[in-house]
Write a protein that holds these residues in place. Structure first.
Motif, PDB file in Angstrom:
ATOM      1  N   MET C 212       0.826  -1.202   0.000  1.00  0.00           N
ATOM      2  CA  MET C 212       0.000   0.000   0.000  1.00  0.00           C
ATOM      3  C   MET C 212       0.863   1.256   0.000  1.00  0.00           C
ATOM      4  SD  MET C 212      -3.348  -0.405   2.275  1.00  0.00           S
ATOM      5  CE  MET C 212      -2.447  -0.050   3.746  1.00  0.00           C
ATOM      6  N   VAL C 213       1.860   1.291   0.883  1.00  0.00           N
ATOM      7  CA  VAL C 213       2.722   2.473   0.951  1.00  0.00           C
ATOM      8  C   VAL C 213       3.510   2.618  -0.345  1.00  0.00           C
ATOM      9  CG1 VAL C 213       4.603   3.595   2.182  1.00  0.00           C
ATOM     10  CG2 VAL C 213       2.910   2.299   3.430  1.00  0.00           C
ATOM     11  N   GLN C 214       4.001   1.503  -0.860  1.00  0.00           N
ATOM     12  CA  GLN C 214       4.790   1.535  -2.073  1.00  0.00           C
ATOM     13  C   GLN C 214       4.000   2.129  -3.234  1.00  0.00           C
ATOM     14  OE1 GLN C 214       7.651   1.298  -3.436  1.00  0.00           O
ATOM     15  NE2 GLN C 214       6.997   1.151  -5.558  1.00  0.00           N
ATOM     16  N   TRP C 215       2.747   1.711  -3.391  1.00  0.00           N
ATOM     17  CA  TRP C 215       2.011   2.203  -4.563  1.00  0.00           C
ATOM     18  C   TRP C 215       1.397   3.558  -4.333  1.00  0.00           C
ATOM     19  CZ3 TRP C 215       3.959   1.217  -8.746  1.00  0.00           C
ATOM     20  CH2 TRP C 215       4.632   0.015  -8.929  1.00  0.00           C
ATOM     21  N   TRP C 216       1.222   3.909  -3.067  1.00  0.00           N
ATOM     22  CA  TRP C 216       0.874   5.306  -2.754  1.00  0.00           C
ATOM     23  C   TRP C 216       2.045   6.178  -3.214  1.00  0.00           C
ATOM     24  CZ3 TRP C 216       2.863   8.160   1.796  1.00  0.00           C
ATOM     25  CH2 TRP C 216       2.224   9.368   1.983  1.00  0.00           C
ATOM     26  N   TYR C 217       3.255   5.718  -2.907  1.00  0.00           N
ATOM     27  CA  TYR C 217       4.449   6.406  -3.372  1.00  0.00           C
ATOM     28  C   TYR C 217       4.592   6.253  -4.884  1.00  0.00           C
ATOM     29  CZ  TYR C 217       9.409   6.898  -4.515  1.00  0.00           C
ATOM     30  OH  TYR C 217      10.589   7.232  -5.113  1.00  0.00           O
ATOM     31  N   GLY C 218       4.535   5.006  -5.336  1.00  0.00           N
ATOM     32  CA  GLY C 218       4.838   4.700  -6.732  1.00  0.00           C
ATOM     33  C   GLY C 218       4.010   5.520  -7.689  1.00  0.00           C
ATOM     34  N   HIS C 219       2.738   5.636  -7.423  1.00  0.00           N
ATOM     35  CA  HIS C 219       1.939   6.421  -8.348  1.00  0.00           C
ATOM     36  C   HIS C 219       2.078   7.909  -8.101  1.00  0.00           C
ATOM     37  CE1 HIS C 219      -1.489   7.797 -10.804  1.00  0.00           C
ATOM     38  NE2 HIS C 219      -0.976   6.891 -11.607  1.00  0.00           N
ATOM     39  N   ASN C 220       1.969   8.306  -6.846  1.00  0.00           N
ATOM     40  CA  ASN C 220       1.962   9.747  -6.575  1.00  0.00           C
ATOM     41  C   ASN C 220       3.313  10.415  -6.751  1.00  0.00           C
ATOM     42  OD1 ASN C 220      -0.755   9.792  -6.024  1.00  0.00           O
ATOM     43  ND2 ASN C 220      -0.453   9.229  -3.905  1.00  0.00           N
ATOM     44  N   ALA C 221       4.357   9.796  -6.244  1.00  0.00           N
ATOM     45  CA  ALA C 221       5.665  10.446  -6.322  1.00  0.00           C
ATOM     46  C   ALA C 221       6.107  10.525  -7.769  1.00  0.00           C
ATOM     47  CB  ALA C 221       6.705   9.704  -5.502  1.00  0.00           C
ATOM     48  N   VAL C 222       5.888   9.446  -8.485  1.00  0.00           N
ATOM     49  CA  VAL C 222       6.292   9.454  -9.874  1.00  0.00           C
ATOM     50  C   VAL C 222       5.430  10.453 -10.648  1.00  0.00           C
ATOM     51  CG1 VAL C 222       6.407   8.062 -11.937  1.00  0.00           C
ATOM     52  CG2 VAL C 222       7.318   7.198  -9.824  1.00  0.00           C
ATOM     53  N   ALA C 223       4.156  10.496 -10.296  1.00  0.00           N
ATOM     54  CA  ALA C 223       3.299  11.479 -10.948  1.00  0.00           C
ATOM     55  C   ALA C 223       3.754  12.893 -10.586  1.00  0.00           C
ATOM     56  CB  ALA C 223       1.859  11.271 -10.534  1.00  0.00           C
ATOM     57  N   PHE C 224       4.218  13.066  -9.375  1.00  0.00           N
ATOM     58  CA  PHE C 224       4.714  14.384  -8.986  1.00  0.00           C
ATOM     59  C   PHE C 224       5.940  14.754  -9.820  1.00  0.00           C
ATOM     60  CE2 PHE C 224       3.135  17.105  -5.638  1.00  0.00           C
ATOM     61  CZ  PHE C 224       2.016  16.416  -5.229  1.00  0.00           C
ATOM     62  N   VAL C 225       6.770  13.768 -10.126  1.00  0.00           N
ATOM     63  CA  VAL C 225       7.952  14.069 -10.935  1.00  0.00           C
ATOM     64  C   VAL C 225       7.596  14.181 -12.425  1.00  0.00           C
ATOM     65  CG1 VAL C 225      10.214  13.205 -11.649  1.00  0.00           C
ATOM     66  CG2 VAL C 225       9.509  13.002  -9.283  1.00  0.00           C
ATOM     67  N   PHE C 226       6.641  13.365 -12.870  1.00  0.00           N
ATOM     68  CA  PHE C 226       6.278  13.363 -14.292  1.00  0.00           C
ATOM     69  C   PHE C 226       5.322  14.488 -14.674  1.00  0.00           C
ATOM     70  CE2 PHE C 226       6.871   8.479 -14.990  1.00  0.00           C
ATOM     71  CZ  PHE C 226       8.222   8.659 -14.854  1.00  0.00           C
ATOM     72  N   THR C 227       4.611  15.029 -13.713  1.00  0.00           N
ATOM     73  CA  THR C 227       3.587  16.001 -14.065  1.00  0.00           C
ATOM     74  C   THR C 227       3.891  17.377 -13.518  1.00  0.00           C
ATOM     75  OG1 THR C 227       2.136  14.181 -13.520  1.00  0.00           O
ATOM     76  CG2 THR C 227       1.103  16.168 -14.299  1.00  0.00           C
ATOM     77  N   VAL C 228       3.954  17.485 -12.204  1.00  0.00           N
ATOM     78  CA  VAL C 228       3.964  18.794 -11.560  1.00  0.00           C
ATOM     79  C   VAL C 228       5.121  19.681 -12.058  1.00  0.00           C
ATOM     80  CG1 VAL C 228       3.962  19.952  -9.339  1.00  0.00           C
ATOM     81  CG2 VAL C 228       2.729  17.818  -9.617  1.00  0.00           C
ATOM     82  N   PRO C 229       6.386  19.219 -12.000  1.00  0.00           N
ATOM     83  CA  PRO C 229       7.449  20.126 -12.445  1.00  0.00           C
ATOM     84  C   PRO C 229       7.443  20.338 -13.960  1.00  0.00           C
ATOM     85  CG  PRO C 229       8.371  17.992 -11.915  1.00  0.00           C
ATOM     86  CD  PRO C 229       6.929  17.933 -11.530  1.00  0.00           C
ATOM     87  N   ILE C 230       6.866  19.401 -14.709  1.00  0.00           N
ATOM     88  CA  ILE C 230       6.831  19.553 -16.164  1.00  0.00           C
ATOM     89  C   ILE C 230       5.803  20.628 -16.520  1.00  0.00           C
ATOM     90  CG2 ILE C 230       6.749  18.290 -18.352  1.00  0.00           C
ATOM     91  CD1 ILE C 230       8.810  17.190 -16.374  1.00  0.00           C
ATOM     92  N   ILE C 231       4.721  20.683 -15.739  1.00  0.00           N
ATOM     93  CA  ILE C 231       3.758  21.767 -15.946  1.00  0.00           C
ATOM     94  C   ILE C 231       4.420  23.098 -15.605  1.00  0.00           C
ATOM     95  CG2 ILE C 231       1.554  22.731 -15.206  1.00  0.00           C
ATOM     96  CD1 ILE C 231       0.514  19.965 -14.832  1.00  0.00           C
ATOM     97  N   ALA C 232       5.259  23.098 -14.561  1.00  0.00           N
ATOM     98  CA  ALA C 232       6.002  24.319 -14.231  1.00  0.00           C
ATOM     99  C   ALA C 232       6.769  24.798 -15.457  1.00  0.00           C
ATOM    100  CB  ALA C 232       6.968  24.052 -13.078  1.00  0.00           C
TER     101      ALA C 232
END
Lengths: 221, 76, 488
Positions: C212-232
């Motif tokens: 559970m913790v891994q995929w909470w991380y796996g999806h969100n953290a990776v999404a944070f790296v793949f999406t949020v700064p790229i939108i910046a």
């Protein structure tokens, strides 16, 4: 209020953090407290099996094999009984995997033998024609790291109260005691194997990675 | 605590926070789109921050540096 | 302010990270192409003994691309955009300069440690968090330094209001920090027992909790790296390169919050427990949808920014890269929720459709955006025009073809595999043995490998073009206001 927030980076950051953290607490924490208790009959891994699990992790077997049988008929027909949360109670880390390039291994111990694994690791396509799995000859020459496996077992016993040394559970003892148990367990596997390299090494008291990983795979039931 | 109670608390926590965050978010939308009319900020001017971003361009809203910083900067 | 006439923006840290982006891009993508071909031609596993097998290389590919290529790109652009939208030069603060350089060199040290340990097979096995505890500590230090440098620069800014890109960089910093810390809670076994390898650790969470913790991380953290700064990045580079202000700055602000909610709130509706009154459940579901709606605003906003300026798409390859990037962003954010539908997920999970989905996002959206960003920065950092427009055009078409080959072959492979796993004969027995579902994929694995190869060749062309821009291109006098100058 909104406009003020846009100009105050500190409080702005606090705002973002609160939103992110609250969502985390709500979605994760309750399931956490529900932390599944082991299913009756689930035992922690023996030191040799743990060493094998480390080999499994070292070569990232989990990059291609899952250990999670979903409750669909097509999966239970192929792999056996679907997985229960409690069966994973002693898995640190979990090894569910995310991709099934090869078949699921959750219960591989039920239908594969030491002999099968030995041939398969040397040359997968000779056992399963068309297989795209690489061979793992290096497991026959690398030695298993029993000491680290013992260290891990002792750590989880001390820190997380994993029931080693309890009635009906695997015995840990001191490192010297543990080594004897590991050798006895390994002997049963080496006896079923053919590789002279592995046998010779074992005669000198050395356990190859292949022995440990087979012990681990056989324990998956 | 009983798992039942935890689950219930979790559901309430989720539902009410959804409403709370949605209200804040849409309050923010309202604020953004009425602010100019009410004589507040015209948000669209901020997009010029990317277009006129030379060191010599005038900031949209300037921060006056503190006294000692001013001195430090003029020493250069 | 008169004194500011004498100083310029200082890009020395941005330049370092730019080079790192290109180098790690080449390394990560080359490994990616190799492991793609390994699935079609398994003999390729034997190139380097135990160090060349798919299992060892796969984490190296994902981690080099995510934490090498993408993060370097994020930091290269941060050290560029940050100064410009805050209207303050790093040269004004010796402290921030030192911090920036320390950030870079510690990071490089960390990446080297990651590469060496992963080759050796030292891994925790948790995807995108494979590093053992000593490296985790190093990563935390690097991250904290980045935070200090963000807030340090903000602290001496001249522009009072923070531009939207800065919001996204702050969110990346905070989001990844929290997720990473929680997912990597581990106990070093040597410290407890004094036995075994000193770097070995055991996860604090067991089994289902760990997953559970891994995929909470796996999806969100990776999404944070793949999406949020790229939108910046796109919020700065697209308006700047096209000379058009963002279509609606207001929309950009509210879609920021929409996105913050979407990643951490989406999927939460399954939490609604049945003993809670119906009206609370209904309300919860409705409002969670309402919350998530604005997150789509960013992509629409970007396309509308180009309104009335579409001729630029033809004339300027950088605009081409960025517009296609935002299209792929919309595409993969549409594909994600589709895969999350229960019945679709039952079919798609564990198949090649999942890597297919990840690669639409990373090759199309992240890769193209970073390439465009670096090319926009080049003439301004090196005071030279971009070396070759023709090469850039060729690169664009080659890479786009590569992406299309990649995702279409993985769609077909994934769905074929999913269908064959569940297919039964007339008596209800499974119709195929597992190996049948592997051999059938051979052509698709080959096509995928070719698609990846196209993208990689395009990336080499980019690296060459960039190198020539740095060293041999025509020097320009004044910094261009918008469109980046380039030689035919």
């Amino acid at each position: 209020m909104f406009h003020w927030l846009e100009k105050n980076p500190f409080f702005f950051a606090v705002g973002i953090f609160v939103v992110i953290a609250y969502a985390g607490v709500i979605t994760i924490l309750p399931d956490f407290m529900n932390s599944a208790r082991p299913v009756v009959g689930t035992k922690p891994y023996t030191v040799l099996q743990l060493a094998g699990r480390h080999v499994y992790i070292k070569d990232s077997c989990n990059a291609c094999h899952s250990q999670l049988i979903r409750p669909f008929k097509s999966e239970t027909d192929r792999y056996g009984m679907y997985s229960l949360s409690g069966e994973y109670a002693y898995d640190r880390p979990f090894l569910w995997g995310s991709k099934r390039t090869g078949p699921d291994l959750m219960r591989v111990g039920n239908y594969r033998t030491t002999d099968w694994h030995e041939h398969h690791m040397l040359d997968p396509a000779s056992v399963v024609p068309g297989s795209i799995m690489p061979h793992y000859k290096h497991m026959f020459s690398n030695e298993a790291d029993i000491e680290t496996a013992y260290a891990e077992a002792l750590t989880v016993k001390k820190v997380f109260n994993t029931p080693y040394d309890e009635a009906g559970m695997p015995k840990l003892g001191t490192f010297d005691e543990s080594k004897k148990i590991v050798l006895a367990e390994a002997k049963a596997i080496v006896d079923d194997m053919k590789s002279p390299e592995v046998k010779e090494a074992f005669a000198k008291g050395k356990i190859k990675e292949i022995v440990a990983i087979i012990a681990y795979l056989n324990s998956l039931k | 605590m009983e798992m039942e109670t935890i689950r219930e608390l979790q559901a309430y926590g989720y539902a009410f926070a959804s409403v709370f965050f949605a209200l804040i978010l849409y309050g923010y939308v309202y604020h953004l789109y009425t602010s100019k009319k009410k004589g507040g900020t015209d948000y669209e001017k901020y997009s010029n921050m990317a277009l006129n971003d030379g060191l010599d361009d005038t900031p949209i809203e300037k921060i006056e540096p503190l006294q000692e910083e001013k001195q430090m900067r003029s020493n250069k | 302010m008169q004194s500011s006439n004498m100083i310029n923006y200082d890009y020395s840290v941005a330049k370092l990270f730019t080079i790192a982006t290109i180098v790690f891009g080449i390394v990560g993508m080359t490994i990616g192409v190799l492991i793609a071909f390994q699935m079609a031609y398994p003999e390729l596993n034997n190139l380097a003994g135990e160090y060349g097998t798919f299992g060892r290389l796969r984490p190296l590919h994902t981690d080099t691309v995510i934490f090498g290529f993408i993060l370097s790109g994020v930091w290269a652009t941060w050290y560029y955009i940050g100064q410009r939208v805050l209207k303050v030069s790093m040269a004004e603060s010796p402290f921030l300069m030192i911090l920036g350089k320390l950030h870079f060199w510690l990071y490089i040290l960390g990446v080297v440690a990651v590469v060496v340990t992963l080759f050796m097979g030292i891994t925790t096995s948790k995807e995108y968090a494979e590093f053992e505890w000593p490296i985790d500590i190093a990563i935390v230090i690097v991250w904290v330094i980045w935070g200090m440098s963000i807030f340090g620069l903000i602290g001496i800014r001249r522009e009072k209001t923070l531009y939207i890109s800065v919001w996204y960089y702050i969110a990346t910093f905070l989001g990844v920090a929290m997720l990473y810390l929680f997912n990597n809670m581990e106990v070093p076994t040597y410290l407890v027992t004094g036995l075994g390898d000193w770097w070995h650790s055991v996860s604090m969470y067991a089994g289902t909790n760990d997953a559970m913790v891994q995929w909470w991380y796996g999806h969100n953290a990776v999404a944070f790296v793949f999406t949020v700064p790229i939108i910046a990045m796109i919020y700065y580079f697209l308006p700047k390169e096209s000379g058009q202000p963002i279509f609606s700055y207001k929309l950009s602000l509210l879609s920021f919050w929409g996105l913050m909610f979407v990643y951490l709130w989406a999927g939460g509706h399954h939490l609604l427990y049945s003993t809670v009154p119906d009206w609370v459940q209904t309300m919860g579901s409705i409002f969670s949808v309402v919350l998530i709606l604005p997150s789509w605003g960013s992509a629409i906003n970007m396309l509308l920014t180009m309104k009335g300026e579409w001729q630029q798409l033809k004339e300027n390859p950088l605009i081409k890269f960025m517009v296609l990037a935002s299209t792929f962003y919309m595409f993969s954010t549409l594909e994600g929720p589709i895969q999350a539908i229960k019945s679709v997920n039952a079919l798609a999970h564990f198949t090649d459709w999942i890597p297919g989905h990840v690669h639409d996002g990373t090759l199309g959206w992240v890769g193209f955006m970073i390439i465009a960003a670096l090319l926009h920065m080049a003439p301004r950092m090196y005071k030279r025009e971009i070396y070759s427009k023709k090469l850039l055009e060729l690169q664009f078409w080659l890479q786009t073809t590569g992406i299309v080959l990649y995702f279409s072959s993985m769609w077909i492979a994934g769905i074929t595999q999913g269908m064959m796993w569940r297919a039964t004969d007339q008596y209800g027995n499974l119709a195929y043995s597992f190996i049948d579902t592997v051999t059938v994929l051979h052509p698709y694995y080959t096509i995928r490998g070719v698609g990846g190869l196209f993208y990689l060749v395009g990336f080499f062309m980019f690296a060459y073009n960039f190198y020539k821009t740095m060293t041999a291109s025509k020097v320009i006098g004044e910094e261009p206001q918008s469109t980046s100058p380039m030689a035919a």
